[in-house]
Design a protein around this motif. Structure first.
Motif, PDB file in Angstrom:
ATOM      1  N   LYS A 391       0.752  -1.191  -0.027  1.00 49.31           N
ATOM      2  CA  LYS A 391      -0.043   0.239   0.031  1.00 49.31           C
ATOM      3  C   LYS A 391       0.865   1.077  -0.145  1.00 49.31           C
ATOM      4  O   LYS A 391       1.787   1.354   0.590  1.00 49.31           O
ATOM      5  CB  LYS A 391      -1.002   0.064   1.269  1.00 49.31           C
ATOM      6  CG  LYS A 391      -1.969   1.199   1.333  1.00 49.31           C
ATOM      7  CD  LYS A 391      -2.563   1.306   2.546  1.00 49.31           C
ATOM      8  CE  LYS A 391      -3.335   2.606   2.793  1.00 49.31           C
ATOM      9  NZ  LYS A 391      -3.795   2.561   4.175  1.00 49.31           N
ATOM     10  N   ASP A 392       0.427   2.447  -0.770  1.00 50.53           N
ATOM     11  CA  ASP A 392       0.926   3.553  -0.794  1.00 50.53           C
ATOM     12  C   ASP A 392       2.390   3.603  -1.364  1.00 50.53           C
ATOM     13  O   ASP A 392       3.230   4.424  -1.005  1.00 50.53           O
ATOM     14  CB  ASP A 392       0.841   4.269   0.571  1.00 50.53           C
ATOM     15  CG  ASP A 392      -0.349   4.383   1.162  1.00 50.53           C
ATOM     16  OD1 ASP A 392      -1.379   4.588   0.356  1.00 50.53           O
ATOM     17  OD2 ASP A 392      -0.666   4.472   2.300  1.00 50.53           O
ATOM     18  N   PHE A 393       2.936   2.570  -2.116  1.00 54.81           N
ATOM     19  CA  PHE A 393       4.252   2.366  -2.606  1.00 54.81           C
ATOM     20  C   PHE A 393       4.256   2.148  -3.749  1.00 54.81           C
ATOM     21  O   PHE A 393       4.975   1.043  -4.217  1.00 54.81           O
ATOM     22  CB  PHE A 393       5.200   1.446  -1.675  1.00 54.81           C
ATOM     23  CG  PHE A 393       5.541   2.202  -0.393  1.00 54.81           C
ATOM     24  CD1 PHE A 393       6.833   2.560  -0.076  1.00 54.81           C
ATOM     25  CD2 PHE A 393       4.803   1.926   0.818  1.00 54.81           C
ATOM     26  CE1 PHE A 393       7.103   3.224   1.013  1.00 54.81           C
ATOM     27  CE2 PHE A 393       5.286   2.465   2.230  1.00 54.81           C
ATOM     28  CZ  PHE A 393       6.250   2.995   2.369  1.00 54.81           C
ATOM     29  N   PHE A 394       3.425   2.864  -4.700  1.00 51.27           N
ATOM     30  CA  PHE A 394       3.210   2.646  -6.145  1.00 51.27           C
ATOM     31  C   PHE A 394       3.132   4.010  -6.449  1.00 51.27           C
ATOM     32  O   PHE A 394       2.532   4.821  -6.043  1.00 51.27           O
ATOM     33  CB  PHE A 394       2.000   1.979  -6.398  1.00 51.27           C
ATOM     34  CG  PHE A 394       1.983   1.748  -7.818  1.00 51.27           C
ATOM     35  CD1 PHE A 394       2.292   0.408  -8.586  1.00 51.27           C
ATOM     36  CD2 PHE A 394       1.345   2.624  -8.656  1.00 51.27           C
ATOM     37  CE1 PHE A 394       1.978   0.451  -9.876  1.00 51.27           C
ATOM     38  CE2 PHE A 394       0.917   2.618 -10.211  1.00 51.27           C
ATOM     39  CZ  PHE A 394       1.353   1.388 -10.815  1.00 51.27           C
ATOM     40  N   ALA A 395       4.464   4.141  -7.670  1.00 50.69           N
ATOM     41  CA  ALA A 395       4.154   5.555  -8.506  1.00 50.69           C
ATOM     42  C   ALA A 395       4.759   5.332  -9.754  1.00 50.69           C
ATOM     43  O   ALA A 395       5.653   4.430  -9.996  1.00 50.69           O
ATOM     44  CB  ALA A 395       5.309   6.612  -7.695  1.00 50.69           C
ATOM     45  N   GLY A 396       3.913   5.892 -10.880  1.00 48.36           N
ATOM     46  CA  GLY A 396       4.490   5.692 -12.172  1.00 48.36           C
ATOM     47  C   GLY A 396       4.034   6.997 -13.079  1.00 48.36           C
ATOM     48  O   GLY A 396       3.783   7.949 -12.708  1.00 48.36           O
ATOM     49  N   GLU A 397       4.301   6.510 -14.313  1.00 51.67           N
ATOM     50  CA  GLU A 397       4.168   7.563 -15.403  1.00 51.67           C
ATOM     51  C   GLU A 397       3.517   6.846 -16.776  1.00 51.67           C
ATOM     52  O   GLU A 397       4.079   5.975 -17.287  1.00 51.67           O
ATOM     53  CB  GLU A 397       5.673   8.359 -15.689  1.00 51.67           C
ATOM     54  CG  GLU A 397       5.198   9.557 -16.571  1.00 51.67           C
ATOM     55  CD  GLU A 397       6.537  10.381 -16.878  1.00 51.67           C
ATOM     56  OE1 GLU A 397       6.591  11.513 -16.495  1.00 51.67           O
ATOM     57  OE2 GLU A 397       7.425   9.762 -17.422  1.00 51.67           O
ATOM     58  N   VAL A 398       2.474   7.749 -17.382  1.00 52.17           N
ATOM     59  CA  VAL A 398       2.103   7.056 -18.635  1.00 52.17           C
ATOM     60  C   VAL A 398       2.542   7.903 -19.511  1.00 52.17           C
ATOM     61  O   VAL A 398       2.695   9.295 -19.735  1.00 52.17           O
ATOM     62  CB  VAL A 398       0.480   7.185 -18.704  1.00 52.17           C
ATOM     63  CG1 VAL A 398      -0.040   7.061 -20.000  1.00 52.17           C
ATOM     64  CG2 VAL A 398      -0.061   6.224 -17.728  1.00 52.17           C
ATOM     65  N   ASN A 399       3.171   7.212 -20.823  1.00 55.03           N
ATOM     66  CA  ASN A 399       3.605   8.031 -21.960  1.00 55.03           C
ATOM     67  C   ASN A 399       3.048   7.689 -23.077  1.00 55.03           C
ATOM     68  O   ASN A 399       2.932   6.479 -23.733  1.00 55.03           O
ATOM     69  CB  ASN A 399       4.994   7.634 -22.173  1.00 55.03           C
ATOM     70  CG  ASN A 399       5.761   8.412 -23.106  1.00 55.03           C
ATOM     71  OD1 ASN A 399       5.198   9.289 -23.938  1.00 55.03           O
ATOM     72  ND2 ASN A 399       7.221   8.376 -23.390  1.00 55.03           N
ATOM     73  N   PHE A 400       1.993   8.617 -23.650  1.00 57.52           N
ATOM     74  CA  PHE A 400       1.204   8.225 -25.002  1.00 57.52           C
ATOM     75  C   PHE A 400       1.937   8.231 -26.127  1.00 57.52           C
ATOM     76  O   PHE A 400       2.672   9.016 -26.397  1.00 57.52           O
ATOM     77  CB  PHE A 400      -0.121   9.292 -24.788  1.00 57.52           C
ATOM     78  CG  PHE A 400      -0.984   9.297 -23.783  1.00 57.52           C
ATOM     79  CD1 PHE A 400      -1.933   8.344 -23.687  1.00 57.52           C
ATOM     80  CD2 PHE A 400      -0.842  10.098 -22.430  1.00 57.52           C
ATOM     81  CE1 PHE A 400      -2.802   8.313 -22.717  1.00 57.52           C
ATOM     82  CE2 PHE A 400      -1.578  10.041 -21.460  1.00 57.52           C
ATOM     83  CZ  PHE A 400      -2.912   9.146 -21.482  1.00 57.52           C
ATOM     84  N   ASP A 401       1.379   7.226 -26.977  1.00 56.93           N
ATOM     85  CA  ASP A 401       2.063   7.184 -28.443  1.00 56.93           C
ATOM     86  C   ASP A 401       1.955   8.504 -29.188  1.00 56.93           C
ATOM     87  O   ASP A 401       2.678   8.844 -29.916  1.00 56.93           O
ATOM     88  CB  ASP A 401       1.455   6.082 -29.076  1.00 56.93           C
ATOM     89  CG  ASP A 401       1.801   4.673 -28.370  1.00 56.93           C
ATOM     90  OD1 ASP A 401       2.676   4.844 -27.353  1.00 56.93           O
ATOM     91  OD2 ASP A 401       1.201   3.711 -28.601  1.00 56.93           O
ATOM     92  N   SER A 402       0.733   8.990 -28.840  1.00 60.68           N
ATOM     93  CA  SER A 402       0.519  10.224 -29.732  1.00 60.68           C
ATOM     94  C   SER A 402       1.135  11.498 -28.950  1.00 60.68           C
ATOM     95  O   SER A 402       1.068  11.616 -27.652  1.00 60.68           O
ATOM     96  CB  SER A 402      -1.093  10.602 -29.512  1.00 60.68           C
ATOM     97  OG  SER A 402      -1.337  11.810 -30.432  1.00 60.68           O
ATOM     98  N   SER A 403       1.876  12.405 -29.910  1.00 61.31           N
ATOM     99  CA  SER A 403       2.782  13.472 -29.239  1.00 61.31           C
ATOM    100  C   SER A 403       1.692  14.470 -29.013  1.00 61.31           C
ATOM    101  O   SER A 403       2.246  15.662 -28.411  1.00 61.31           O
ATOM    102  CB  SER A 403       3.674  13.928 -30.312  1.00 61.31           C
ATOM    103  OG  SER A 403       3.178  14.398 -31.525  1.00 61.31           O
ATOM    104  N   SER A 404       0.493  14.287 -29.173  1.00 60.81           N
ATOM    105  CA  SER A 404      -0.586  15.664 -28.982  1.00 60.81           C
ATOM    106  C   SER A 404      -0.823  15.335 -27.362  1.00 60.81           C
ATOM    107  O   SER A 404      -1.482  16.583 -26.709  1.00 60.81           O
ATOM    108  CB  SER A 404      -2.001  15.186 -29.792  1.00 60.81           C
ATOM    109  OG  SER A 404      -1.620  15.374 -30.857  1.00 60.81           O
ATOM    110  N   TYR A 405      -0.564  14.328 -26.696  1.00 60.92           N
ATOM    111  CA  TYR A 405      -0.802  14.283 -25.204  1.00 60.92           C
ATOM    112  C   TYR A 405       0.456  14.180 -24.428  1.00 60.92           C
ATOM    113  O   TYR A 405       1.355  13.503 -24.951  1.00 60.92           O
ATOM    114  CB  TYR A 405      -1.825  13.176 -25.073  1.00 60.92           C
ATOM    115  CG  TYR A 405      -2.912  13.439 -25.851  1.00 60.92           C
ATOM    116  CD1 TYR A 405      -4.209  14.096 -25.477  1.00 60.92           C
ATOM    117  CD2 TYR A 405      -3.129  12.579 -26.949  1.00 60.92           C
ATOM    118  CE1 TYR A 405      -5.027  14.071 -26.311  1.00 60.92           C
ATOM    119  CE2 TYR A 405      -4.294  12.584 -27.795  1.00 60.92           C
ATOM    120  CZ  TYR A 405      -5.325  13.659 -27.425  1.00 60.92           C
ATOM    121  OH  TYR A 405      -6.650  13.706 -27.869  1.00 60.92           O
TER     122      TYR A 405
END
Length: 837
Positions: A391-405
């Motif tokens: 619990k509470d020990f999860f952190a991440g990042e989403v990198n979209f394929d589209s450069s628009s986002y």
């Protein structure tokens, strides 16, 4: 005249014993060297049964008929009692004077703790025998710049406070002034309801806050105490190891001045503080069913004045991921947390305290995640087998394929407690972009209008083991903790603990603190327990029993000293920094049949050589009647057959030296310079009380036109003057005392002689020598020759001066602890030395 051993004497006071009148001025009664009970009375069976403290006064003095000077006279105990239940101390205080009696000496000893800062005035009135007052009186109000401020007071268990009755003017018969020192029984903070409990109970009635005494109200007050360092103690110990350098290992550097009674108490069924089931039992889950990680705690005992503590933690989980995501890899969980700073280098954790002087016997503790139970995981692959998300020990990042986002940070969202196979992964705006399985790490994406993406994340995984009841974290193979008992009986320690397979392990300790048993090994060092387990165990099941030594202070009525008025409850330092010590080793040999010209050998350059008979009488004489010594060769030659003395005869030689202590550590003394020679184990180490230069003398002589009975202030100079340049006031080492004198003229030739402490002792006149007799020595206090007076004196004028003795009073204390002994005859030796000018 040359000063010899015969001129250095120790005199008795006016009265020996334990009565309130014991002590007083120096007499001509000499303490006889070698004889028992010359100062202290014999120790009785009652003393050994209930304990005792004896206080005596004596006067080391240079006893000559002239004014010879003894440089830096000093005293110390050159032999300690054989009985371990008996200890000796010298108490040194600038307040100690010749006239002091037993009551004065007790007050000096008790002055190390005094009434201090005012906590609360206008305290409630108390009845004699009452041992509490309302907690609301720990709230006080004060004004600053016209504004009222409220302060809440906190008193801790064991804290010493003072309840006093204070007012100006004449004594009130109903409410006499007094100070009552007492100990708080329970930690308490000011507030409504409840009581502040203290012991001992109040001895007298105290006035209520609205009672007026001499125009004052609020005369019952509550105060803190303050420590006074005006007393220095000098004790005696022995070397526990041979010494040749500036480091001395001694048996003790503190002494129990006040007797203690020691008993034992069993403390059973103790668990490890701060250890929950998540450190070795069933997995702890929150309402969402996710495992809550738990840290392991390591503890070290604090050391007085030590501000840096180092922990070596080979199983530490340490990763930059913690700092990058505002998480703590290691946290501090011990005492004085507000002053602690943590530094991590690899697997070494250093705790440094700033802004505080550390005390001993506190817990210095750090908490961390174990590598055997946890790991930092950052991968797109599934989790390692037998792992679960924490619990509470999860952190991440989403990198979209589209450069628009743009990229988006993600964390875990809310989910159902009955299904941890699909925990939502959410953005900051709570948008769900997928789900993760807490056991496998498999991610299921929820692609929206922004299209596909790549998820990168890091987390703390808990390692698990399959069990019938669910996921179980691996147990521990070791643990370290500090016993809560300050004086544990090591061979009473017994420990049990369950393994993860529910097998019971047990072990016990021996007298040296070595722990062994079924599947358990370890040790106890300075109260810190270290255990190693053959199988992984559930620490929350660990229980231990240990018997502790409990120290009880007998009531002060037994020995007349209040432990609450003596620092550390009467445990005093018998050695102090920047004080001289004497290191000495003595050896003896029996002289069987003494004969003229017989020779014996002692150590070359021995500092002291003497022959004594069966009664302790010394055979030394100034003219070497019975023996002589050549120190350079160590040869002792006998000059008689010791007729008139009682056999057996002992030849004693001692080597020794003085040294300056610069630091006192537990059982260790650090000297300013190495010793000049080697001393074997068992050599006597004594703290030295420096008496200063001893010589009878007279201070500044002054005259004044009138005497107003003010010993603290002089007046206008008289017309006449005492001529002490051509006719100095004469004193002798064997009879002068420490006293302030005034001669008050009653006519042009007659006067009265008054001492500040003695009162009027004589009358005299200016036409004769004035030599008032000291009744204790039957010789004059001083002599003023007739020629010194001159003429021109008027009635009412006065002459003032102070005389100084060639002696200093010394206060000796003997403490007898409660217990049984087989020793029927014992002695301690007080040595008196100095240098000839």
């Amino acid at each position: 005249m040359t000063i010899t051993r015969n001129d250095l004497k120790i005199f008795k006071p006016e009265l020996l014993g334990s009565s309130d009148d014991a002590g007083g001025q120096r007499t001509k009664l000499v303490v006889k060297s070698g004889e028992l009970n010359e100062l202290f009375r014999a120790i009785s069976d009652i003393d050994h049964a209930q304990s005792a403290v004896d206080i005596v006064k004596c006067y080391p003095a240079l006893d000559t008929t002239g004014t010879e000077l003894l440089l830096n006279g000093h005293v110390f105990f050159s032999q300690k009692p054989t009985d371990p239940l008996v200890s000796m101390l010298l108490a040194e205080s600038n307040e100690f004077e010749d006239a002091d009696r037993m009551t004065d000496m007790v007050e000096i000893l008790e002055s190390s703790v005094k009434a201090g800062q005012l906590v609360r005035n206008r305290l409630i009135g108390l009845l004699a025998g009452q041992d509490s007052f309302p907690r609301s009186y720990l709230q006080s109000i004060y004004q600053f710049n016209g504004k009222d401020y409220y302060e809440t007071i906190r008193l801790s268990q064991g804290q010493v406070i003072v309840i006093s009755v204070e007012y100006a003017g004449n004594e009130n018969a109903l409410y006499p002034r007094f100070e009552h020192f007492c100990e708080v029984q329970e930690t308490v903070t000011g507030g409504q309801g409840g009581q502040v409990y203290f012991k001992p109970a109040i001895p007298f009635n105290t006035p209520n806050f609205d009672v007026t005494i001499n125009g004052e109200t609020g005369c019952t007050k509550l105060r803190y105490v303050s420590a006074n360092d005006g007393i220095k103690y000098h004790g005696v110990s022995e070397l526990t190891a041979a010494a040749t350098s500036e480091i001395l290992d001694v048996g003790a550097t503190v002494t129990e001045m006040l007797p203690k009674v020691r008993t034992i108490s069993l403390s059973a069924g103790n668990a490890l503080a701060g250890v929950s089931d998540s450190q070795g039992g069933s997995v702890t889950v929150d309402n969402a069913g996710v495992y809550a990680p738990a840290r392991k705690t390591l503890v070290l005992p604090s050391v007085k004045n030590q501000n840096t503590y180092i922990f070596e933690i080979p199983d530490l989980v340490n990763s930059p991921w913690f700092a990058e995501n505002n998480k703590q890899a290691v946290s501090y969980s011990g005492a004085f947390g507000q002053y602690a700073n943590i530094f991590i280098t690899g697997t070494t954790v250093t705790v440094i305290f700033t802004g505080i002087n550390m005390t001993g016997n506190n817990s210095i503790a750090v908490s961390y995640y174990q590598a055997s139970k946890y790991q930092i995981y950052a991968s797109s692959n599934t989790f390692p087998v037998n792992s679960i998300l924490t619990k509470d020990f999860f952190a991440g990042e989403v990198n979209f394929d589209s450069s628009s986002y743009s990229n988006s940070s993600v964390s875990l969202g809310n989910f159902s407690a009955d299904n941890i196979s699909a925990i939502p992964i959410i953005e900051l705006n709570q948008t769900v972009i997928g789900w993760i399985n807490a056991r496998t790490g498999v991610v299921t994406k929820d692609v929206d209008f922004r299209g596909d993406f790549t998820l990168t994340y890091g987390c703390l995984l808990a390692k698990t083991e399959p069990a019938s009841g669910g996921d179980v974290p691996p147990g521990d193979l070791s643990v370290t903790f500090v016993l809560t008992s300050p004086e544990p009986v090591l061979n009473s320690f017994y420990v049990t603990v369950s393994t993860t397979s529910e097998t019971l392990l047990s072990a016990s300790a021996d007298a040296n603190g070595i722990i062994s048993g079924t599947g358990v090994t370890g040790s106890i060092v300075n109260g810190a327990v270290s255990l190693e387990f053959a199988q992984r165990v559930i620490l929350s099941t660990l229980r231990y029993d240990v018997t502790e030594t409990v120290t009880l202070s007998p009531p002060p009525e037994l020995y007349g000293l209040n432990p609450l008025r003596i620092k550390n409850g009467g445990v005093v330092a018998c050695f102090t920094a920047w004080t001289n010590i004497n290191v000495q080793h003595s050896q003896t040999q029996v002289i069987v049949s003494p004969a003229v010209d017989q020779t014996l050998s002692v150590r070359v350059n021995a500092r002291f050589v003497d022959i004594t008979d069966a009664n302790g009488a010394s055979l030394w004489t100034l003219n070497n009647t019975h023996y002589s010594v050549v120190k350079e060769t160590g040869v002792v030659t006998l000059h008689s057959n010791f007729s008139g003395f009682e056999a057996p005869f002992l030849l004693t030689d001692s080597i020794g030296e003085l040294a300056l202590v610069v630091e006192v550590l537990p059982n260790t003394l650090v000297l300013a310079a190495p010793l000049s020679q080697s001393y074997p184990i068992g050599s006597v180490v004594s703290s030295v009380q420096d008496l200063g230069d001893l010589q009878a003398r007279v201070g500044t002589v002054r005259d004044m036109t009138a005497w107003s009975n003010n010993w603290d202030q002089d007046g206008t100079n008289a017309t006449a003057s005492l001529n002490v340049v051509d006719y100095p006031i004469e004193v002798r080492n064997d009879t002068a005392i420490n006293e302030d004198w005034v001669l008050i003229m009653t006519s042009q030739t007659a006067f009265r002689c008054i001492g500040k402490r003695l009162g009027q002792i004589a009358t005299g006149d200016t036409v004769n020598d004035f030599a008032p007799i000291n009744p204790l020595t039957l010789a004059p206090y001083f002599i003023i020759r007739q020629s010194a007076f001159g003429g021109g004196w008027q009635a009412g004028e006065a002459i003032r001066f102070r005389s100084y003795a060639s002696s200093k009073p010394a206060m000796l204390l003997r403490t007898v602890q409660s217990g049984h002994t087989q020793i029927t005859e014992d002695r301690a030796v007080l040595s008196f030395r100095g240098n000839e000018s």
